[in-house]
Design a protein around this motif. Structure first.
Motif, short mmCIF file in Angstrom:
data_model
loop_
_atom_site.label_atom_id
_atom_site.label_comp_id
_atom_site.label_asym_id
_atom_site.label_seq_id
_atom_site.Cartn_x
_atom_site.Cartn_y
_atom_site.Cartn_z
N GLY A 1 0.83 -1.21 0.00
CA GLY A 1 0.00 0.00 0.00
C GLY A 1 0.86 1.25 0.00
N VAL A 2 1.91 1.22 0.79
CA VAL A 2 2.84 2.36 0.85
C VAL A 2 3.52 2.56 -0.51
CG1 VAL A 2 5.07 3.06 1.83
CG2 VAL A 2 3.21 2.32 3.33
N LEU B 1 2.43 1.71 -3.50
CA LEU B 1 1.46 2.21 -4.47
C LEU B 1 1.16 3.68 -4.22
CD1 LEU B 1 -0.83 -0.95 -4.45
CD2 LEU B 1 0.45 -0.11 -6.43
N LEU B 2 1.03 4.05 -2.94
CA LEU B 2 0.78 5.46 -2.60
C LEU B 2 1.91 6.34 -3.11
CD1 LEU B 2 -0.71 7.71 -0.97
CD2 LEU B 2 0.80 7.11 0.94
N ALA C 1 1.68 7.03 -6.79
CA ALA C 1 0.65 8.03 -7.10
C ALA C 1 1.13 9.43 -6.72
CB ALA C 1 -0.65 7.70 -6.39
N GLU C 2 1.80 9.54 -5.57
CA GLU C 2 2.23 10.86 -5.12
C GLU C 2 3.39 11.41 -5.95
OE1 GLU C 2 0.40 10.96 -0.66
OE2 GLU C 2 2.58 10.78 -0.82
N LEU D 1 2.94 8.92 -10.88
CA LEU D 1 3.18 7.75 -11.73
C LEU D 1 2.02 6.76 -11.64
CD1 LEU D 1 6.90 7.09 -10.77
CD2 LEU D 1 6.00 8.42 -12.70
N ALA D 2 1.80 6.07 -12.74
CA ALA D 2 0.88 4.94 -12.71
C ALA D 2 1.59 3.76 -12.08
CB ALA D 2 0.44 4.58 -14.12
N ALA D 3 0.81 2.90 -11.46
CA ALA D 3 1.36 1.69 -10.86
C ALA D 3 0.54 0.51 -11.34
CB ALA D 3 1.33 1.77 -9.34
#
Lengths: 185, 185
Positions: free
Chosen positions: B90-91, B93-94, B97-98, B101-103
């Protein structure tokens, strides 16, 4: 012990419950903030987590809690959403650390036992007790918001024994004392 | 398609594998960065996640990837660590986004199939193939680091069909072509 401001977070991707309470040494509690951060189910996972993070950050920056309480997630829970819930909890815990705050997780049973005296209490019982402790006119909704408040109250309540009470109890003190007695049965 | 710089993350609390590769349209790939971020097992969970986040952020800021690939975590996996792994994912992926960037997540089987041609390949096979594709003198270690590189390569490889190849293949192109053929069996 002085008044403790606790941010409670019921992690989730679709609805993340957020509640802030002030809990005094006499265990009376005041509602500071309650809300739910939602993210669109059709958004990419990384954007959903960023939306949840933005909502939590806004509350951290506006209300400056002393500590963060997050619901503990178990692998055994509802399989279809548990990974998203765990990811959201990771984000919540990260944000606590990045704001210099300690965080602690509590299990749903611990929260229910602390608030209602019964580890298997249903959502309605938790909502009812949270409303009574915080002297709210209506039940906090949705259940995720009530759970976040319950988490925050649970955290404050578990930090140590109640002080010896003198004189008549206020209604809030009575609610705490009742909840405490029930939980110890 | 131009050269794609992919950050691959094999999430974990004790060891989080991080790998960055540049993948050209002809599928040849270059190693940009490989490493592992570790956090102390006796540290509080929120501090552990902050340590992992700091390590990922440093790589994002130094190497400016175009996209982030994260290993998908399943509830059925090793019960004792799966929640921490999910929180670390989760970290990751966050942070993607921040950084705008797409993940994308890929399952371990998808990665193994893409890299070795075999969804049940063992760690040694993955390490061997990653070393061959990236023309490394030694196997990338620990396995988490190799997995992160494999994730990054898998991500680039899955973005579209290989261009029609003309003339003799380079060794890297041959390795890709072999892996692709095997994965399609």
């Amino acid at each position: 012990m002085s008044t403790l401001r606790v941010l409670g977070i019921d992690p989730g991707l679709t609805r993340c419950g957020i509640g802030v309470v002030d809990v005094a040494p006499d265990r009376s509690a005041e509602l500071v903030h309650v809300g739910v951060v939602r993210s669109a189910t059709d958004a990419p996972i990384e954007r959903r987590l960023a939306t949840i993070a933005a909502g939590i950050r806004a509350v951290l920056q506006e209300h400056h809690p002393d500590v963060v309480a997050v619901e503990r997630v178990f692998a055994q829970q509802n399989r279809s959403t548990v990974m998203g819930t765990a990811q959201a909890s990771g984000v919540a815990l990260l944000l606590a650390a990045e704001h210099g705050l300690a965080a602690q997780t509590h299990t749903p049973s611990e929260v229910k036992a602390a608030i209602t005296g019964y580890g298997n209490a249903d959502k309605r019982q938790v909502q009812t007790m949270v409303a009574r402790i915080l002297r709210l006119d209506a039940l906090p909704k949705p259940a995720d918001a009530a759970d976040a408040l319950a988490l925050a109250l649970c955290h404050a309540w578990r930090r140590g024994p109640a002080p010896v009470e003198k004189g008549p109890l206020t209604p809030a003190q009575r609610a705490w004392a009742d909840a405490e007695r029930l939980a110890r049965r």
